[in-house]
Design a protein around this motif. Structure first.
Motif, PDB file in Angstrom:
ATOM      1  N   LYS A 153       1.036  -2.287 -10.339  1.00  0.00           N
ATOM      2  CA  LYS A 153      -0.107  -1.946  -9.490  1.00  0.00           C
ATOM      3  C   LYS A 153      -0.571  -0.527  -9.827  1.00  0.00           C
ATOM      4  O   LYS A 153       0.207   0.322 -10.245  1.00  0.00           O
ATOM      5  N   ARG A 154      -1.847  -0.257  -9.598  1.00  0.00           N
ATOM      6  CA  ARG A 154      -2.444   0.989 -10.077  1.00  0.00           C
ATOM      7  C   ARG A 154      -2.148   2.199  -9.204  1.00  0.00           C
ATOM      8  O   ARG A 154      -2.108   3.325  -9.711  1.00  0.00           O
ATOM      9  N   THR A 155      -1.955   1.996  -7.916  1.00  0.00           N
ATOM     10  CA  THR A 155      -1.787   3.143  -7.026  1.00  0.00           C
ATOM     11  C   THR A 155      -0.453   3.057  -6.280  1.00  0.00           C
ATOM     12  O   THR A 155       0.153   1.983  -6.176  1.00  0.00           O
ATOM     13  N   THR A 156      -0.030   4.199  -5.739  1.00  0.00           N
ATOM     14  CA  THR A 156       1.206   4.217  -4.959  1.00  0.00           C
ATOM     15  C   THR A 156       1.089   3.304  -3.747  1.00  0.00           C
ATOM     16  O   THR A 156       2.027   2.584  -3.402  1.00  0.00           O
ATOM     17  N   ARG A 157      -0.082   3.293  -3.102  1.00  0.00           N
ATOM     18  CA  ARG A 157      -0.266   2.443  -1.927  1.00  0.00           C
ATOM     19  C   ARG A 157      -0.107   0.964  -2.279  1.00  0.00           C
ATOM     20  O   ARG A 157       0.589   0.225  -1.580  1.00  0.00           O
ATOM     21  N   THR A 158      -0.761   0.530  -3.346  1.00  0.00           N
ATOM     22  CA  THR A 158      -0.686  -0.891  -3.692  1.00  0.00           C
ATOM     23  C   THR A 158       0.711  -1.279  -4.190  1.00  0.00           C
ATOM     24  O   THR A 158       1.147  -2.415  -3.995  1.00  0.00           O
ATOM     25  N   LYS A 159       1.416  -0.335  -4.820  1.00  0.00           N
ATOM     26  CA  LYS A 159       2.805  -0.612  -5.194  1.00  0.00           C
ATOM     27  C   LYS A 159       3.658  -0.820  -3.951  1.00  0.00           C
ATOM     28  O   LYS A 159       4.461  -1.758  -3.872  1.00  0.00           O
ATOM     29  N   GLU A 199       1.994   9.124   1.094  1.00  0.00           N
ATOM     30  CA  GLU A 199       1.226   7.880   1.184  1.00  0.00           C
ATOM     31  C   GLU A 199       1.718   7.028   2.350  1.00  0.00           C
ATOM     32  O   GLU A 199       0.918   6.419   3.069  1.00  0.00           O
TER      33      GLU A 199
END
Length: 226
Positions: A153-159, A199
């Motif tokens: 995933k591209r961002t820390t949030r989506t990870k 985050e």
């Protein structure tokens, strides 16, 4: 070694093998117990592998470290779980990961050839252990694929959302504990700890979840805010 029989009885590698058979198989496998203090290496990258490690007390962390000491946490291994089987099953293979004790731990080492090769007495438990070992390898492959899904995933949030959603589905509830502390979670998702903590705070403010230490509660009604 008998003191660890209860742990071995619930270990998948001994699945379908009763207590008496476990006691018998331990002698056949020439199993040995080693102690590891917290932070101590049970295995270093580059070590030759011809044994499978079974955690019988404590826990260990399977990590990859680069030249500069950056860590990627591959897995946390708890009592009853094994590690190193993929390397041990390939003759001449060396480990490309290290294993450190997450706490004071005890590890049972089992020579994998003693599992895979038929013993002179043709013990029935050997074929059972081979099937169990194959199942464990398949499960580890699935878990590695799941981790790849999260870290890609591209961002820390989506990870974080990818991982937490997976854990919620696996445990079948919206409030659950994860097996990692904050640093371990950051290492597992390949993100920087302080950025991840920041985050998580934003995600709480946005109403996506509640978190206390390693306990999370996901909020279904807030998913339109992702």
């Amino acid at each position: 070694m008998k003191e660890f029989i209860p742990v071995m009885k619930r270990a998948p590698i001994f699945g379908g093998i009763d207590e008496e058979e476990i006691e018998s198989v331990l002698g056949c496998l020439k199993a040995r117990i080693c102690s590891c203090e917290k932070g101590e290496y049970a295995l270093r990258a580059g070590d030759p592998m011809d044994e499978v490690g079974l955690v019988v007390a404590g826990s260990v962390l399977v990590v990859q470290e680069d030249f500069w000491g950056n860590r990627n946490l591959r897995a946390k291994i708890s009592p009853g779980q094994i590690f190193g089987e993929a390397f041990a099953c390939v003759p001449g293979m060396v480990a490309d990961v290290s294993v450190t004790a997450g706490e004071n731990s005890k590890i049972m080492w089992i020579g994998v050839r003693r599992i895979l090769d038929t013993c002179p007495s043709a013990c029935a438990h050997h074929s059972r252990m081979v099937r169990n070992l194959l199942s464990d390898l398949a499960l580890k492959n699935i878990k590695n694929s799941e981790k790849l899904t999260h870290v890609c995933k591209r961002t820390t949030r989506t990870k974080l959302l990818s991982y937490l959603s997976s854990e919620s589905q696996r445990q079948g509830k919206t409030e659950f504990d994860i097996p990692f502390d904050r640093q371990q979670l950051a290492d597992y998702l390949s993100v920087e700890r302080s950025a991840m903590s920041a985050e998580l705070s934003r995600m709480q403010r946005d109403g996506l979840l509640e978190v206390h230490k390693n306990r999370f509660r996901l909020k279904d009604e807030a998913m339109d805010k992702v």
